[in-house]
Design an enzyme around this catalytic site. Structure first.
Site, PDB file in Angstrom:
ATOM      1  N   MET A  30       0.843  -1.202   0.000  1.00 27.71           N
ATOM      2  CA  MET A  30       0.000   0.000   0.000  1.00 27.71           C
ATOM      3  C   MET A  30       0.883   1.260   0.000  1.00 27.71           C
ATOM      4  SD  MET A  30      -3.391  -0.943   2.084  1.00 27.71           S
ATOM      5  CE  MET A  30      -2.806  -0.672   3.734  1.00 27.71           C
ATOM      6  N   PHE A  33       6.807   3.552   1.736  1.00 25.33           N
ATOM      7  CA  PHE A  33       7.786   2.500   1.991  1.00 25.33           C
ATOM      8  C   PHE A  33       8.717   2.764   3.170  1.00 25.33           C
ATOM      9  CE2 PHE A  33       7.636   1.352  -2.776  1.00 25.33           C
ATOM     10  CZ  PHE A  33       6.486   0.619  -2.556  1.00 25.33           C
ATOM     11  N   HIS A  34       8.980   1.673   3.890  1.00 27.73           N
ATOM     12  CA  HIS A  34      10.003   1.652   4.931  1.00 27.73           C
ATOM     13  C   HIS A  34      10.882   0.434   4.658  1.00 27.73           C
ATOM     14  CE1 HIS A  34       7.502  -1.521   6.556  1.00 27.73           C
ATOM     15  NE2 HIS A  34       6.474  -0.682   6.699  1.00 27.73           N
ATOM     16  N   HIS A  37       9.244  -2.986   3.700  1.00 32.97           N
ATOM     17  CA  HIS A  37       8.854  -3.145   2.289  1.00 32.97           C
ATOM     18  C   HIS A  37      10.088  -3.430   1.432  1.00 32.97           C
ATOM     19  CE1 HIS A  37       5.487  -0.305   3.605  1.00 32.97           C
ATOM     20  NE2 HIS A  37       4.816  -1.322   3.117  1.00 32.97           N
ATOM     21  N   GLN A  61     -10.561  -2.817   1.701  1.00 39.46           N
ATOM     22  CA  GLN A  61     -10.144  -3.485   2.939  1.00 39.46           C
ATOM     23  C   GLN A  61     -10.197  -2.558   4.145  1.00 39.46           C
ATOM     24  OE1 GLN A  61      -6.384  -4.577   1.080  1.00 39.46           O
ATOM     25  NE2 GLN A  61      -5.306  -3.866   2.884  1.00 39.46           N
ATOM     26  N   GLY A 147       4.999 -10.115   4.190  1.00 40.44           N
ATOM     27  CA  GLY A 147       5.700  -9.989   5.466  1.00 40.44           C
ATOM     28  C   GLY A 147       5.035 -10.818   6.559  1.00 40.44           C
ATOM     29  N   GLN A 153      -2.526 -12.291   7.593  1.00 48.41           N
ATOM     30  CA  GLN A 153      -2.686 -12.020   6.157  1.00 48.41           C
ATOM     31  C   GLN A 153      -1.896 -13.049   5.333  1.00 48.41           C
ATOM     32  OE1 GLN A 153      -2.769  -8.008   4.112  1.00 48.41           O
ATOM     33  NE2 GLN A 153      -0.604  -8.468   3.985  1.00 48.41           N
ATOM     34  N   SER A 185       6.152  -0.066  10.323  1.00 50.35           N
ATOM     35  CA  SER A 185       4.806  -0.029   9.752  1.00 50.35           C
ATOM     36  C   SER A 185       4.573   1.365   9.202  1.00 50.35           C
ATOM     37  CB  SER A 185       3.780  -0.319  10.857  1.00 50.35           C
ATOM     38  OG  SER A 185       2.498   0.098  10.450  1.00 50.35           O
TER      39      SER A 185
END
Ligand code: AMP
Length: 284
Positions: A30, A33-34, A37, A61, A147, A153, A185
């Site tokens: 989504m 980015f960190h 990701h 979602q 992840g 998930q 996150s």
């Protein structure tokens, strides 16, 4: 690096690469980015000839009361980071491109969605499996990387792939944390410095449970109580759930076995954070 926003163009591009015999890996995201990701992207790259990512904040979602509008977005920063990691294709569709007028089909995994986050976010997994299934059909990957931070998930997607005979290998990547232990996150961007300190209680409580297990404790109620007490001793926290469960079915257990999942969801201020760890017999 190619940036594609149309479903038709993405399908044609993926098909042409497959006909050339290329192995395609996909990292669905989504955005915002960190390092977590980026780690998934590195793993994807190591397994494939072409690394594809998707950036799509999927409206289906999020429930109407959740943070879809506020969800952090930085498409330009994301594209720069993706380029650095060596991403070959970025798929960034609009919501209208993904959901045509009259859209009415979904993918629902029935049982593993009924625990943990499925209880407090009842529509989340149906939205997630549906969009991931669509991305699989649009981007045609051989491999998809997710992840372990979003353990449920990963479980739900793996179940969907198995049940629908999708010819895609799912790879799970361990949670990437900051140097204080906080699981990275995109939602950490919502935390102020005080809340961030309290958010460290999640990882501390996972470590505490692991220590209790190593010391021979097997009663799930006692372990959960210790986890809750540790988290609640930090300001701004409110527990959504603390679960000790079977790592495959995600059903709660009363007595810990050789391998168990400890999963948490905790509100810190207005931010809902999740974290988890496998608690297992190190001898096995
Ligand atoms: P998101 O953009 O939050 O939907 O996440 C995209 C993917 O990155 C999902 O497969 C997540 O599980 C994964 N992910 C998010 N945070 C982390 C993390 N700290 N470590 C590893 N993977 C992560």
């Amino acid at each position: 690096m190619q940036i594609i926003s149309s479903v038709d163009q993405m399908q044609k591009t993926a098909e042409a690469l497959r006909l050339e015999g290329k192995i395609l890996a996909l990292v669905p995201t989504m955005g915002f980015f960190h390092e977590g990701h980026l780690e998934l992207m590195r793993v994807g790259k190591a397994h494939a000839d072409q690394l594809m990512i998707s950036i799509f904040v999927n409206p289906t979602q999020f429930s109407p009361t959740e943070d879809f509008d506020q969800y952090p977005r930085d498409p330009e920063g994301d594209i720069a980071k993706a380029r650095q990691v060596g991403v070959d294709i970025v798929f960034m569709p609009s919501a209208e491109e993904m959901y045509a007028p009259g859209y009415q089909t979904s993918v629902l995994v029935h049982h593993v969605t009924q625990h943990l986050c499925g209880l407090s976010r009842p529509t989340f997994f149906e939205g997630a499996t549906t969009v991931v299934c669509k991305l699989f059909h649009i981007m045609k990957p051989h491999i998809a990387v997710f992840g372990q931070k979003d353990y449920q998930q990963l479980t739900v997607i793996s179940r969907m792939v198995m049940d629908l005979d999708l010819d895609i290998r799912i790879i799970g990547v361990p949670t990437v944390r900051d140097n204080e232990g906080l699981a990275l996150s995109s939602r950490n961007a919502y935390l102020n410095p005080e809340e961030k300190k309290s958010a460290l209680s999640l990882k501390k409580s996972l470590d505490l449970a692991d220590e209790m297990f190593a010391a021979g404790k097997r009663n799930a109620f006692i372990i959960k109580k210790a986890v809750q007490d540790l988290i609640e001793s930090h300001p701004y926290t409110k527990i959504d759930y603390v679960s000790v469960c079977d790592p495959v079915t995600l059903e709660e257990v009363e007595t810990l076995d050789k391998e168990n999942l400890l999963a948490l969801a905790v509100w810190v201020g207005k931010t809902r954070l999740i974290d988890n760890c496998l608690i297992r017999d190190k001898k096995v």
